[in-house]
Write a protein that holds these residues in place. Structure first.
Motif, PDB file in Angstrom:
ATOM      1  N   UNK A 215      -0.273   9.272   0.058  1.00 55.88           N
ATOM      2  CA  UNK A 215      -0.386   8.120   1.002  1.00 55.88           C
ATOM      3  C   UNK A 215       0.709   8.831   2.394  1.00 55.88           C
ATOM      4  N   UNK A 216       1.727   8.056   2.372  1.00 57.56           N
ATOM      5  CA  UNK A 216       2.449   8.519   3.082  1.00 57.56           C
ATOM      6  C   UNK A 216       3.433   9.759   2.587  1.00 57.56           C
TER       7      UNK A 216
ATOM      8  N   UNK B 181       0.451  -1.034   0.142  1.00 57.07           N
ATOM      9  CA  UNK B 181      -0.402   0.246  -0.050  1.00 57.07           C
ATOM     10  C   UNK B 181       0.590   1.366  -0.010  1.00 57.07           C
ATOM     11  N   UNK B 182       0.611   2.309  -0.040  1.00 54.99           N
ATOM     12  CA  UNK B 182       1.256   3.512   0.455  1.00 54.99           C
ATOM     13  C   UNK B 182       1.492   4.604   1.601  1.00 54.99           C
ATOM     14  N   UNK B 183       2.507   3.635   1.831  1.00 58.97           N
ATOM     15  CA  UNK B 183       3.673   4.258   3.679  1.00 58.97           C
ATOM     16  C   UNK B 183       4.010   2.877   3.650  1.00 58.97           C
ATOM     17  N   UNK B 184       4.922   2.773   3.728  1.00 59.25           N
ATOM     18  CA  UNK B 184       6.429   2.559   4.797  1.00 59.25           C
ATOM     19  C   UNK B 184       6.061   1.519   6.484  1.00 59.25           C
ATOM     20  N   UNK B 185       4.100   1.954   6.668  1.00 58.31           N
ATOM     21  CA  UNK B 185       3.955   1.150   7.517  1.00 58.31           C
ATOM     22  C   UNK B 185       2.709  -0.274   7.105  1.00 58.31           C
ATOM     23  N   UNK B 186       3.021  -0.764   5.127  1.00 52.44           N
ATOM     24  CA  UNK B 186       2.625  -1.685   4.587  1.00 52.44           C
ATOM     25  C   UNK B 186       3.932  -2.256   4.023  1.00 52.44           C
TER      26      UNK B 186
ATOM     27  N   UNK C  84       3.993  12.801  -1.795  1.00 50.92           N
ATOM     28  CA  UNK C  84       2.944  11.417  -0.909  1.00 50.92           C
ATOM     29  C   UNK C  84       2.662  10.706  -2.266  1.00 50.92           C
ATOM     30  N   UNK C  85       2.970  10.788  -3.083  1.00 48.70           N
ATOM     31  CA  UNK C  85       2.482   9.842  -4.725  1.00 48.70           C
ATOM     32  C   UNK C  85       3.334   8.615  -3.996  1.00 48.70           C
TER      33      UNK C  85
END
Length: 105
Positions: free
Chosen positions: A65-66, A40-45, A76-77
């Protein structure tokens, strides 16, 4: 400029070339970086794979996202490169800021 410098500059220019083929457009990852592909769109994925140096990728759609800082600035893209696979646009040379593909649903 010496021959060695010219060769180095030429190699970097080739790495940053956007390719358009019959199967679509492919964008280069920043030279010298291995980039994590996430679900997904973030480093937490979750990381699903890591792109090797010199990889060129398709961008099917983009999603906010992040916010991430990389060699091409802060963005944030996130670029969708396959089903359920995203990379931060801050690591992809697209030739401009902002959306270059449709927004993901």
């Amino acid at each position: 400029m010496g021959v060695e410098e010219h060769t180095q500059d030429q190699a970097v220019a080739e790495e940053l070339t956007v390719e358009t083929t019959a199967s679509g457009t492919r964008y280069p990852i920043a030279p010298g970086y291995q980039v994590n592909v996430r679900t997904g769109p973030g480093t937490n994925y979750r990381i699903v794979r890591t792109l090797p140096y010199g990889q060129k990728i398709p961008i099917y759609c983009q999603k906010p996202g992040e916010r991430v800082t990389g060699p091409y600035g802060t963005s944030n893209l996130w670029d969708n490169i396959a089903n359920g696979q995203f990379v931060s646009d801050a690591y992809v040379y697209t030739g401009r800021d902002g959306y270059i593909a449709p927004r993901c649903d």
